[in-house]
Design a protein around this motif. Structure first.
Motif, PDB file in Angstrom:
ATOM      1  N   ILE A 165       0.839  -1.202   0.000  1.00 29.41           N
ATOM      2  CA  ILE A 165       0.000   0.000   0.000  1.00 29.41           C
ATOM      3  C   ILE A 165       0.874   1.252   0.000  1.00 29.41           C
ATOM      4  O   ILE A 165       0.664   2.183  -0.788  1.00 29.41           O
ATOM      5  CB  ILE A 165      -0.956  -0.004   1.204  1.00 29.41           C
ATOM      6  N   TYR A 166       1.879   1.282   0.880  1.00 31.41           N
ATOM      7  CA  TYR A 166       2.706   2.487   0.977  1.00 31.41           C
ATOM      8  C   TYR A 166       3.716   2.603  -0.166  1.00 31.41           C
ATOM      9  O   TYR A 166       4.193   3.704  -0.450  1.00 31.41           O
ATOM     10  CB  TYR A 166       3.383   2.552   2.342  1.00 31.41           C
ATOM     11  N   ASN A 167       4.034   1.503  -0.804  1.00 33.24           N
ATOM     12  CA  ASN A 167       4.845   1.575  -2.023  1.00 33.24           C
ATOM     13  C   ASN A 167       3.993   1.850  -3.260  1.00 33.24           C
ATOM     14  O   ASN A 167       4.508   1.946  -4.368  1.00 33.24           O
ATOM     15  CB  ASN A 167       5.629   0.268  -2.222  1.00 33.24           C
ATOM     16  N   CYS A 168       2.672   1.932  -3.056  1.00 29.56           N
ATOM     17  CA  CYS A 168       1.699   2.234  -4.112  1.00 29.56           C
ATOM     18  C   CYS A 168       1.566   1.114  -5.146  1.00 29.56           C
ATOM     19  O   CYS A 168       1.204   1.365  -6.305  1.00 29.56           O
ATOM     20  CB  CYS A 168       2.025   3.569  -4.797  1.00 29.56           C
ATOM     21  N   SER A 169       1.834  -0.118  -4.722  1.00 28.66           N
ATOM     22  CA  SER A 169       1.578  -1.280  -5.578  1.00 28.66           C
ATOM     23  C   SER A 169       0.151  -1.778  -5.398  1.00 28.66           C
ATOM     24  O   SER A 169      -0.454  -2.312  -6.331  1.00 28.66           O
ATOM     25  CB  SER A 169       2.563  -2.408  -5.252  1.00 28.66           C
ATOM     26  N   LEU A 170      -0.397  -1.636  -4.182  1.00 29.72           N
ATOM     27  CA  LEU A 170      -1.819  -1.864  -3.921  1.00 29.72           C
ATOM     28  C   LEU A 170      -2.473  -0.496  -3.792  1.00 29.72           C
ATOM     29  O   LEU A 170      -2.142   0.266  -2.880  1.00 29.72           O
ATOM     30  CB  LEU A 170      -2.020  -2.648  -2.618  1.00 29.72           C
ATOM     31  N   THR A 171      -3.380  -0.173  -4.668  1.00 30.56           N
ATOM     32  CA  THR A 171      -3.951   1.178  -4.679  1.00 30.56           C
ATOM     33  C   THR A 171      -5.463   1.199  -4.504  1.00 30.56           C
ATOM     34  O   THR A 171      -6.045   2.273  -4.378  1.00 30.56           O
ATOM     35  CB  THR A 171      -3.607   1.887  -5.996  1.00 30.56           C
ATOM     36  N   ASN A 172      -6.099   0.019  -4.474  1.00 28.35           N
ATOM     37  CA  ASN A 172      -7.550  -0.044  -4.362  1.00 28.35           C
ATOM     38  C   ASN A 172      -7.922  -1.101  -3.331  1.00 28.35           C
ATOM     39  O   ASN A 172      -7.298  -2.160  -3.262  1.00 28.35           O
ATOM     40  CB  ASN A 172      -8.176  -0.384  -5.718  1.00 28.35           C
ATOM     41  N   PRO A 206      14.565   5.186   2.997  1.00 28.25           N
ATOM     42  CA  PRO A 206      14.011   6.536   3.026  1.00 28.25           C
ATOM     43  C   PRO A 206      14.054   7.130   4.430  1.00 28.25           C
ATOM     44  O   PRO A 206      14.203   6.407   5.412  1.00 28.25           O
ATOM     45  CB  PRO A 206      12.573   6.327   2.571  1.00 28.25           C
ATOM     46  N   TYR A 207      13.935   8.448   4.497  1.00 30.44           N
ATOM     47  CA  TYR A 207      13.973   9.159   5.770  1.00 30.44           C
ATOM     48  C   TYR A 207      12.599   9.748   6.070  1.00 30.44           C
ATOM     49  O   TYR A 207      11.958  10.306   5.188  1.00 30.44           O
ATOM     50  CB  TYR A 207      15.009  10.282   5.711  1.00 30.44           C
ATOM     51  N   PHE A 208      12.162   9.613   7.307  1.00 36.62           N
ATOM     52  CA  PHE A 208      10.886  10.178   7.746  1.00 36.62           C
ATOM     53  C   PHE A 208      11.161  11.122   8.914  1.00 36.62           C
ATOM     54  O   PHE A 208      11.843  10.735   9.863  1.00 36.62           O
ATOM     55  CB  PHE A 208       9.924   9.080   8.188  1.00 36.62           C
ATOM     56  N   SER A 209      10.649  12.328   8.844  1.00 44.49           N
ATOM     57  CA  SER A 209      10.834  13.242   9.970  1.00 44.49           C
ATOM     58  C   SER A 209      10.000  12.805  11.169  1.00 44.49           C
ATOM     59  O   SER A 209      10.242  13.246  12.286  1.00 44.49           O
ATOM     60  CB  SER A 209      10.477  14.676   9.568  1.00 44.49           C
ATOM     61  N   SER A 210       9.044  11.921  10.945  1.00 37.43           N
ATOM     62  CA  SER A 210       8.219  11.366  12.017  1.00 37.43           C
ATOM     63  C   SER A 210       8.873  10.105  12.584  1.00 37.43           C
ATOM     64  O   SER A 210       9.203   9.173  11.850  1.00 37.43           O
ATOM     65  CB  SER A 210       6.830  11.017  11.476  1.00 37.43           C
ATOM     66  N   ASP A 211       9.047  10.060  13.922  1.00 35.75           N
ATOM     67  CA  ASP A 211       9.578   8.847  14.561  1.00 35.75           C
ATOM     68  C   ASP A 211       8.597   7.690  14.426  1.00 35.75           C
ATOM     69  O   ASP A 211       9.002   6.530  14.276  1.00 35.75           O
ATOM     70  CB  ASP A 211       9.857   9.114  16.036  1.00 35.75           C
ATOM     71  N   THR A 212       7.293   7.975  14.478  1.00 41.45           N
ATOM     72  CA  THR A 212       6.289   6.925  14.312  1.00 41.45           C
ATOM     73  C   THR A 212       6.392   6.304  12.927  1.00 41.45           C
ATOM     74  O   THR A 212       6.375   5.080  12.773  1.00 41.45           O
ATOM     75  CB  THR A 212       4.876   7.489  14.533  1.00 41.45           C
ATOM     76  N   ASN A 231       9.246   2.238   0.687  1.00 41.26           N
ATOM     77  CA  ASN A 231       9.682   3.482   0.066  1.00 41.26           C
ATOM     78  C   ASN A 231       8.445   4.180  -0.477  1.00 41.26           C
ATOM     79  O   ASN A 231       7.876   3.745  -1.471  1.00 41.26           O
ATOM     80  CB  ASN A 231      10.674   3.197  -1.061  1.00 41.26           C
ATOM     81  N   PRO A 232       7.964   5.234   0.192  1.00 38.92           N
ATOM     82  CA  PRO A 232       6.671   5.818  -0.171  1.00 38.92           C
ATOM     83  C   PRO A 232       6.580   6.193  -1.647  1.00 38.92           C
ATOM     84  O   PRO A 232       7.468   6.842  -2.202  1.00 38.92           O
ATOM     85  CB  PRO A 232       6.591   7.066   0.706  1.00 38.92           C
ATOM     86  N   GLY A 233       5.488   5.757  -2.260  1.00 38.04           N
ATOM     87  CA  GLY A 233       5.251   6.069  -3.658  1.00 38.04           C
ATOM     88  C   GLY A 233       4.438   7.347  -3.809  1.00 38.04           C
ATOM     89  O   GLY A 233       4.085   8.005  -2.823  1.00 38.04           O
ATOM     90  N   PRO A 234       4.089   7.691  -5.053  1.00 35.29           N
ATOM     91  CA  PRO A 234       3.385   8.959  -5.317  1.00 35.29           C
ATOM     92  C   PRO A 234       1.965   9.008  -4.785  1.00 35.29           C
ATOM     93  O   PRO A 234       1.377  10.096  -4.717  1.00 35.29           O
ATOM     94  CB  PRO A 234       3.397   9.041  -6.848  1.00 35.29           C
ATOM     95  N   CYS A 235       1.404   7.868  -4.381  1.00 35.26           N
ATOM     96  CA  CYS A 235       0.039   7.876  -3.847  1.00 35.26           C
ATOM     97  C   CYS A 235      -0.011   8.301  -2.386  1.00 35.26           C
ATOM     98  O   CYS A 235      -1.097   8.566  -1.848  1.00 35.26           O
ATOM     99  CB  CYS A 235      -0.582   6.486  -3.991  1.00 35.26           C
ATOM    100  N   VAL A 236       1.158   8.379  -1.712  1.00 38.76           N
ATOM    101  CA  VAL A 236       1.199   8.655  -0.275  1.00 38.76           C
ATOM    102  C   VAL A 236       0.994  10.142  -0.008  1.00 38.76           C
ATOM    103  O   VAL A 236       1.595  10.999  -0.666  1.00 38.76           O
ATOM    104  CB  VAL A 236       2.531   8.179   0.329  1.00 38.76           C
ATOM    105  N   VAL A 237       0.138  10.438   0.967  1.00 37.73           N
ATOM    106  CA  VAL A 237      -0.156  11.809   1.362  1.00 37.73           C
ATOM    107  C   VAL A 237       0.694  12.177   2.572  1.00 37.73           C
ATOM    108  O   VAL A 237       0.743  11.432   3.552  1.00 37.73           O
ATOM    109  CB  VAL A 237      -1.656  11.960   1.706  1.00 37.73           C
ATOM    110  N   ASP A 238       1.377  13.318   2.493  1.00 35.26           N
ATOM    111  CA  ASP A 238       2.164  13.818   3.615  1.00 35.26           C
ATOM    112  C   ASP A 238       1.200  14.298   4.687  1.00 35.26           C
ATOM    113  O   ASP A 238       0.427  15.227   4.476  1.00 35.26           O
ATOM    114  CB  ASP A 238       3.049  14.962   3.133  1.00 35.26           C
TER     115      ASP A 238
END
Length: 366
Positions: A165-172, A206-212, A231-238
């Motif tokens: 989901i977070y790599n945007c391979s599952l989108t639905n 990848p780097y996340f400014s959020s510890d969670t 590795n967050p893909g383009p579908c991920v919302v900041d």
């Protein structure tokens, strides 16, 4: 914070202490008040246990006062968010308010005890850290995921589902076919992550400014297996700040977000603010395990890849002082946080799992 099965008297007394701490402590201090006359032990860092430290510092300072102690250093902790820059102690160096535990560690290493004494950390020792950074264990937490109540997310997802989901391979939602009894609607998934960026001072990618989000990504990778990288893909919302469900982004029934299970329990126990609250979100199962059981962190869950230890990082030179040193009196294995009944009740009320005597206050470093 009450268990339902019958228990012996000792357990009932422990629950009474827990309830008393939760109800009688009063409102906690989000940032240090105007400078007191006493010396200060001051920290910054991760959002994961900032509410707990507001609670703990209030009770520790009250304990000193009730004991007639007017000279020992008082404990204070700065929240992750708020006006910046800050002056952590009277006469200290002005610093940018750290947005996470790693920023807090950078600030700790760039200053002296005249400015900062500890960093609240949601990560253990990492490559690139100084060998003089001592991580002192405090309590256990678990990382999970949450989604809006009544939304389209199932009650359970596997680590592989979350990776895809977070790599945007599952989108639905209708593409998820490994959850028994779940038939997802034809609706686009909106994966949300608290702030992430491409650059990490320690070289992690990848780097996340959020510890969670950082713990979530690393734990998903570990659970799925070698060579897996979230590795967050383009579908991920900041997304918004860590562990809060009040942001309008969660008005969508198709969102999901990483969440601290301990913080979720603490919020359900009433340790919230207007924005630091679960809002519409409910915590879900991961790999078939519910992170919460009977109102507390599930020990079977925190024993998996998704459990981790909250630490407080101190300078080794400060920690090497005698056992009467203020840091050891607070954070050490025989210190207030690890042994005092009110402190331990505070940690449980804030949602975290207690470490055994001896493990709490133990030190690790590179």
């Amino acid at each position: 914070m009450r268990r339902t099965p019958p228990r012996p008297l000792a357990a009932l007394l422990a629950t009474a202490v827990l309830a008393l701490a939760a109800s009688a402590a009063g409102p906690a201090q989000a940032d240090p008040p105007p400078p007191p006359a006493q010396p200060e032990i001051v920290g910054v860092g991760t959002a994961a246990d900032q509410s707990a430290f507001n609670h703990l510092s209030t009770d520790y300072n009250a304990w000193l006062t009730a004991s007639g102690d007017t000279t020992s250093a008082r404990l204070f902790s700065w929240d992750q968010s708020g006006p910046s820059p800050i002056v952590p102690k009277p006469g200290a160096t002005s610093i940018t308010r750290p947005a996470n535990g790693r920023d807090g560690l950078t600030a700790l290493n760039a200053t002296t005890s005249a400015t900062l004494d500890f960093d609240r950390a949601a990560l253990g020792p990492q490559m690139g850290e100084l060998t003089s950074d001592d991580h002192v264990a405090l309590a256990k937490d678990g990382i999970g995921w949450a989604a809006p109540a009544g939304g389209n997310a199932p009650a359970n997802l596997s680590a592989l589902d979350l990776l895809l989901i977070y790599n945007c391979s599952l989108t639905n939602w209708d593409q998820i076919n490994d959850i028994p009894g779940y038939s997802g609607p034809d609706a686009t998934i909106t994966p949300v992550l608290p702030g992430y960026a491409e650059y990490d001072p320690l070289g992690h990618s990848p780097y996340f400014s959020s510890d969670t989000a950082t713990n979530f990504a690393w734990d998903v990778d570990a659970s799925v297996g070698p060579y897996s990288v979230l590795n967050p893909g383009p579908c991920v919302v900041d997304g918004p700040l860590d562990n809060e469900g009040t942001d309008p982004v969660f008005n969508s029934p198709n969102t999901l977000v990483p969440y601290s299970a301990g913080r979720y329990v603490g919020q359900l126990n009433g340790h919230t603010t207007a924005s630091d609250a679960p809002g519409v979100l409910t915590l879900r199962s991961l790999n078939g395990l519910n992170p919460v059981n009977a109102g507390r962190l599930n020990q079977n869950y925190t024993a998996t890849d998704f459990g981790y230890v909250l630490n407080d990082v101190v300078r080794a030179t400060d920690w090497a002082a005698s056992a009467s040193d203020p840091l050891r009196k607070i954070f050490g294995s025989t210190g207030w946080l690890c042994t005092n009944a009110v402190a331990r009740a505070d940690l449980q009320s804030e949602g975290f799992q207690l470490l055994p005597i001896g493990a709490c206050g133990s030190v690790s470093h590179l």
